[in-house]
Design a protein around this motif. Structure first.
Motif, PDB file in Angstrom:
ATOM      1  N   PHE A  35      69.494  17.281  37.939  1.00 32.98           N
ATOM      2  CA  PHE A  35      69.844  18.149  37.425  1.00 32.98           C
ATOM      3  C   PHE A  35      69.203  19.028  36.658  1.00 32.98           C
ATOM      4  O   PHE A  35      68.950  20.087  36.515  1.00 32.98           O
ATOM      5  N   SER A  36      67.824  18.525  35.905  1.00 30.42           N
ATOM      6  CA  SER A  36      67.235  19.280  35.203  1.00 30.42           C
ATOM      7  C   SER A  36      66.359  20.016  35.960  1.00 30.42           C
ATOM      8  O   SER A  36      65.883  20.991  35.290  1.00 30.42           O
ATOM      9  N   ASP A  37      66.194  19.973  37.236  1.00 29.23           N
ATOM     10  CA  ASP A  37      65.505  21.195  37.918  1.00 29.23           C
ATOM     11  C   ASP A  37      66.483  22.428  37.932  1.00 29.23           C
ATOM     12  O   ASP A  37      65.778  23.294  38.396  1.00 29.23           O
ATOM     13  N   GLN A  38      67.599  22.429  37.699  1.00 27.87           N
ATOM     14  CA  GLN A  38      68.415  23.455  37.762  1.00 27.87           C
ATOM     15  C   GLN A  38      68.652  23.947  36.470  1.00 27.87           C
ATOM     16  O   GLN A  38      69.392  25.150  36.486  1.00 27.87           O
ATOM     17  N   LEU A  39      68.264  23.667  35.421  1.00 27.14           N
ATOM     18  CA  LEU A  39      68.328  24.034  34.192  1.00 27.14           C
ATOM     19  C   LEU A  39      67.397  24.837  33.728  1.00 27.14           C
ATOM     20  O   LEU A  39      66.175  24.302  33.351  1.00 27.14           O
ATOM     21  N   LEU A  40      67.443  25.918  33.393  1.00 27.56           N
ATOM     22  CA  LEU A  40      66.543  26.785  33.053  1.00 27.56           C
ATOM     23  C   LEU A  40      66.467  27.064  31.537  1.00 27.56           C
ATOM     24  O   LEU A  40      67.650  27.382  30.910  1.00 27.56           O
ATOM     25  N   PRO A  41      65.459  26.564  30.699  1.00 21.85           N
ATOM     26  CA  PRO A  41      65.585  26.644  29.169  1.00 21.85           C
ATOM     27  C   PRO A  41      66.034  28.031  28.583  1.00 21.85           C
ATOM     28  O   PRO A  41      66.749  28.093  27.535  1.00 21.85           O
ATOM     29  N   ASP A  42      65.878  29.190  29.143  1.00 21.17           N
ATOM     30  CA  ASP A  42      66.230  30.469  28.532  1.00 21.17           C
ATOM     31  C   ASP A  42      67.502  30.796  28.844  1.00 21.17           C
ATOM     32  O   ASP A  42      67.834  31.811  28.564  1.00 21.17           O
ATOM     33  N   GLN A  43      68.215  30.035  29.683  1.00 14.92           N
ATOM     34  CA  GLN A  43      69.382  30.187  30.247  1.00 14.92           C
ATOM     35  C   GLN A  43      70.715  29.331  29.868  1.00 14.92           C
ATOM     36  O   GLN A  43      71.698  29.326  30.263  1.00 14.92           O
ATOM     37  N   LEU A  44      70.204  28.194  28.923  1.00 12.32           N
ATOM     38  CA  LEU A  44      71.090  27.227  28.488  1.00 12.32           C
ATOM     39  C   LEU A  44      72.482  28.050  27.763  1.00 12.32           C
ATOM     40  O   LEU A  44      73.632  27.147  27.790  1.00 12.32           O
ATOM     41  N   SER A  60      75.867  28.345  34.460  1.00 12.74           N
ATOM     42  CA  SER A  60      76.998  28.162  35.367  1.00 12.74           C
ATOM     43  C   SER A  60      76.440  27.811  36.755  1.00 12.74           C
ATOM     44  O   SER A  60      75.754  28.197  37.569  1.00 12.74           O
ATOM     45  N   LEU A  61      76.736  26.447  37.036  1.00 12.85           N
ATOM     46  CA  LEU A  61      76.091  25.704  38.084  1.00 12.85           C
ATOM     47  C   LEU A  61      77.260  24.861  39.110  1.00 12.85           C
ATOM     48  O   LEU A  61      78.314  24.448  38.584  1.00 12.85           O
ATOM     49  N   SER A  62      76.807  24.909  40.260  1.00 12.13           N
ATOM     50  CA  SER A  62      77.583  24.341  41.226  1.00 12.13           C
ATOM     51  C   SER A  62      76.695  23.303  42.025  1.00 12.13           C
ATOM     52  O   SER A  62      75.637  23.760  42.516  1.00 12.13           O
TER      53      SER A  62
END
Length: 346
Positions: free
Chosen positions: A21-30, A34-36
């Motif tokens: 999951f962490s690979d899909q989380l962008l720090p500047d977009q938290l 909107s993830l699937s």
């Protein structure tokens, strides 16, 4: 010791994501997530914290009283638990709602994203705990797990009024409860269960320091995943209990519930909290090796081997073999459980 287990009863929808999951989380977009996740598997199994703990206790030879709210779709699950020795006669059955649903996706690192649909659990506050325990021979300890918040509060109040020792285990509901509600649930608990995150959240929301909690509860148990657990009592040094190592972990869902079942079982047999934590860790290790929360089935020999390997030979002495109580389950109880799913709500 007779144990009543209150809390959620649910159907689990367990999914596996082949990544992190962490690979899909962008720090500047938290602020705009909107993830699937495209998952590799879906497994639908019985669950719910109360049902999971009751299952573990039954596997260890107990006949716990399960107290919760379910839908008419619970019949098959209920019959399985009754067959193992769980007393189902205190359940409330909704005529309008399905049994609660837990939907959880686990990544390769064991991280989880989950949602919970309340369903019939919303009616749990209609359960009169005094009537439930009084009509079934009484109980010696009530475990108050994550449930409808009003039901948790009412069960806690009933335990105090009846003088029944209780274990406070608000877990997932800590995120929803405010400070006064949490303080109400925790105060005077014989046992308090949290994981590391829940521990920090409890302290933050109540405004208490650790010493404030320890003056209000008998024993505080904090689970820490692969790092084991910590047992604390007021005026005594904290004791770290290592986890039972698992090389072939499959699914972390429900592992904490198995830990609680092992801990409560050892407590029922008169063991001290540290020994109880060891036994909780041993049972949790078997749950971790299986997909689903009610699929593990360790033998007495396997449990003793796990305890001895981690804590030494002396740790293996104790409670009787698993399944001792399952053989005592009667056909009448199973029949009563099946018929219960046709009852109108109380």
């Amino acid at each position: 010791m007779r144990i009543a287990v209150t809390g959620s009863v649910a159907t689990d929808h367990l999914m596996s994501f082949p990544g992190h999951f962490s690979d899909q989380l962008l720090p500047d977009q938290l602020a705009h997530v909107s993830l699937s996740f495209l998952v590799d598997s879906l497994d639908v199994r019985p669950g719910g914290v109360a049902a999971n703990i009751a299952y573990g206790l039954a596997r260890l030879g107990h006949r716990p009283l399960l107290v919760g709210s379910v839908g008419a779709d619970f019949e098959a699950h209920g019959a399985e638990l009754a067959h193992l020795g769980v007393d189902m006669t205190a359940l409330h059955v909704s005529s309008a709602r399905h049994t609660a649903r837990f939907m959880c996706t686990t990544d390769e690192a064991g991280n989880q994203l989950a949602s919970f649909y309340t369903g019939a659990m919303a009616e749990a506050s209609s359960i009169d705990l005094a009537e439930a325990v009084g009509g079934h021979g009484g109980v010696d300890l009530v475990h108050i797990g994550a449930d409808d918040p009003d039901a948790m509060s009412l069960h806690t109040r009933a335990c105090r009024a009846l003088g029944i020792p209780f274990a406070a285990d608000p877990s997932q509901q800590l995120a929803r409860l405010d400070g006064p509600a949490i303080r109400h649930l925790v105060h005077e608990a014989r046992l308090l269960f949290t994981n590391e995150y829940e521990r920090a959240l409890l302290l933050d929301k109540t405004g208490w320091h650790e010493r404030d909690v320890l003056t209000r509860v008998g024993t505080w148990i904090t689970t820490r995943g692969a790092k084991g657990s910590v047992v604390e009592r007021c005026g005594e040094p904290a004791v770290e209990v290592p986890a039972v190592a698992v090389a072939d972990a499959v699914d972390p869902t429900g592992v904490g519930d198995a830990y609680r079942a092992g801990f409560l079982s050892a407590t029922a047999h008169g063991h001290d909290p540290v020994t109880a934590a060891q036994r909780g860790s041993a049972l949790a290790s078997f749950a971790l090796r299986h997909l689903g929360t009610q699929t593990y089935d360790p033998t007495e020999t396997q449990l003793h081997e796990a305890l001895a390997a981690t804590y030494g030979p002396e740790a293996a002495a104790g409670p009787p073999a698993p399944h001792a109580a399952a053989d005592q389950t009667t056909a009448a109880q199973t029949t009563a459980t099946r018929s219960a799913t046709t009852r109108a709500p109380r």
